[in-house]
Design an enzyme around this catalytic site. Structure first.
Site, short mmCIF file in Angstrom:
data_model
loop_
_atom_site.label_atom_id
_atom_site.label_comp_id
_atom_site.label_asym_id
_atom_site.label_seq_id
_atom_site.Cartn_x
_atom_site.Cartn_y
_atom_site.Cartn_z
N HIS A 348 1.84 -27.90 74.89
CA HIS A 348 1.24 -28.78 76.16
C HIS A 348 1.14 -27.86 77.21
CE1 HIS A 348 0.43 -31.64 79.24
NE2 HIS A 348 0.06 -32.68 78.26
N ASP A 407 -0.58 -36.60 70.94
CA ASP A 407 -1.66 -36.67 69.93
C ASP A 407 -0.95 -36.43 68.44
OD1 ASP A 407 -3.84 -36.58 71.67
OD2 ASP A 407 -3.38 -34.53 72.22
#
Length: 475
Positions: A348, A407
């Site tokens: 991320h 995700d």
């Protein structure tokens, strides 16, 4: 005689069309490299001119361009020299920790997406009476305007649900008696109307696409005002409209986790940017949908689903750790899956040690895995989370911070819920809508200036050449 003339005219028209397509294709093919060269800017120039490309600082952090009350994303601290100090990720909605919000909803066994949407848009946690009124307003707009589904969705299906969603949002402008009024009460009204409409739009768009492009039966279920957003979505997506309480509440938690992620993400920033022009709500939200449609922003959950299927295809026994490691290494080297070298669902831009959304969703996903007999798929996600950072470190020779992001597990959850891949990103948009609307209301509340970032021209001056003396570049 007349028939022969008509036939000849048709043949000539078809011939002209073939030539036009052939010439267009040839021009496009031959000129692509030249066009790219004309537009290419070297990386050295960005460094030399001190341009923060992609609105990012040299260390990858985002350039601060605004202030917000709505969302806060914390993934690291900074020491006195400005260096990153890794920390467990934290996500705040209007100052409230997302883990507290989700834990409250979960412990009380209720739906919470509407409550969180109230918080984001109106700035405070609602009382029971306020939430009941909010839900009543949303319920009154679950059903699309008369004729909208037929005229705007079913008559002109799109092969891409996000494309249809953006077009539908723009079309709703024509169904609004006061579309251009950007006063706060009117924009709040429009925002709540859109929140009510979105589940039906994405569901009907999917049904139209499945029928027109995939030759599937058309299943249209009317929304039920009294049901939650997640219940209506599952009911309208599925042929028989069936769903379990666990399924609906897990989808509800997914939507809470996707509702907001700070003003700096691409689609929320786009909402601020477009809203600063004074344009209407429908144009602003359609822009945000277009931003999320991009695979670099909203398509990662789809990429996770495809990656998991690819792994299972090439490693049928996912319990074979050596075979699984070998294939994950191939993915990291860009030799497998989509050859990008990316393991989707890992890493991320802000979170260093952990993504709080992934932490929350992982626990919920395990329950779903058990109820759906998909524990092996869940264990595969868990193994990817634990193993990929080590494999990446072995390949690069240096330690990497590569936490699982939301995700990884939302992709698993959508797949386990039998949510069509086409609908994964539109579902993300439905969840993020309340965050977009909150950011639009914030931008308009502050009467901000028109956003106008600067681009520095690096084009050298050119001497004008008369047309008779020019040499062809593309032909």
């Amino acid at each position: 005689m007349l028939d022969k003339l008509k036939s000849k005219h048709k043949e000539q028209k078809e011939s002209r069309e073939r030539k036009r397509l052939d010439s267009t294709s040839a021009l496009s093919s031959d000129s692509a490299k030249t066009l790219v060269a004309k537009n290419k800017i070297s990386e050295e120039l960005y460094i030399q001119k001190r341009v923060k490309r992609g609105l990012r600082n040299a260390n990858g952090t985002g350039v601060v361009v605004g202030l917000t009350h709505i969302g806060e994303v914390n993934g690291y601290k900074k020491d006195s020299q400005g260096n990153k100090i890794p920390m467990e990720g934290q996500l705040l909605y209007r100052g409230y920790d997302i883990e507290d919000l989700v834990n409250s909803v979960y412990s009380e066994n209720r739906f919470g997406f509407e409550e969180v949407s109230f918080l984001l848009m109106l700035g405070t946690l609602p009382t029971k009476k306020e939430l009941a009124l909010f839900n009543e307003i949303l319920g009154s707009h679950r059903e699309l305007p008369k004729g909208f589904a037929r005229d705007m969705i079913l008559t002109a299906p799109s092969n891409n649900i996000m494309n249809k969603l953006a077009r539908s949002v723009l079309a709703l402008y024509s169904y609004d008696e006061n579309p251009d009024d950007i006063s706060i009460p009117n924009v709040l009204r429009q925002s709540m109307n859109l929140m009510g409409y979105f589940p039906a739009i994405i569901s009907y768009a999917y049904q139209a696409k499945s029928n027109y492009y995939d030759n599937q039966s058309l299943h249209l279920h009317a929304p039920i005002p009294e049901l939650s957003t997640s219940e209506n979505i599952l009911r309208m997506l599925r042929p028989m409209g069936e769903y379990t309480d666990l399924e609906a509440k897990l989808l509800d938690i997914c939507m809470i986790l996707h509702a907001e992620h700070g003003g700096g993400n691409n689609s929320s920033f786009s909402t601020h940017l477009i809203s600063s022009t004074g344009t209407d709500t429908y144009s602003a939200i359609a822009t945000a949908v277009g931003s999320l449609k991009g695979p670099r922003h909203g398509g990662a959950n789809i990429a996770v689903i495809k990656m998991l299927n690819d792994i299972k295809q090439h490693v049928p026994d996912t319990g074979n750790k050596s075979a699984l490691d070998a294939y994950l290494v191939k993915i990291l080297k860009g030799e497998a899956n989509d050859h990008t070298g990316l393991v989707y669902g890992m890493g991320h831009a802000i979170y260093t040690l952990s993504d709080p959304r992934a932490r929350i969703l992982k626990d919920m996903a395990k329950q779903l895995a058990v109820s759906k007999d998909k524990i092996e798929d869940f264990l595969l996600c868990n193994y990817i989370e634990k193993r990929v950072p080590d494999l990446k470190a072995e390949l690069t020779g240096k330690e990497v911070m590569l936490p699982a992001n939301v995700d990884l597990y939302s992709g698993f959850v959508y797949d386990a819920l039998d949510i069509p891949t086409d609908v994964a990103t539109p579902l993300f948009a439905t969840a993020r809508l309340s965050g977009w609307c909150a950011h639009r209301l914030e931008e308009l509340s502050n009467e901000s200036k028109l956003m106008r970032p600067a681009y520095l021209s690096v084009q050298e001056p050119q001497e004008y050449i008369p047309i008779s003396q020019r040499k062809a570049t593309y032909l």
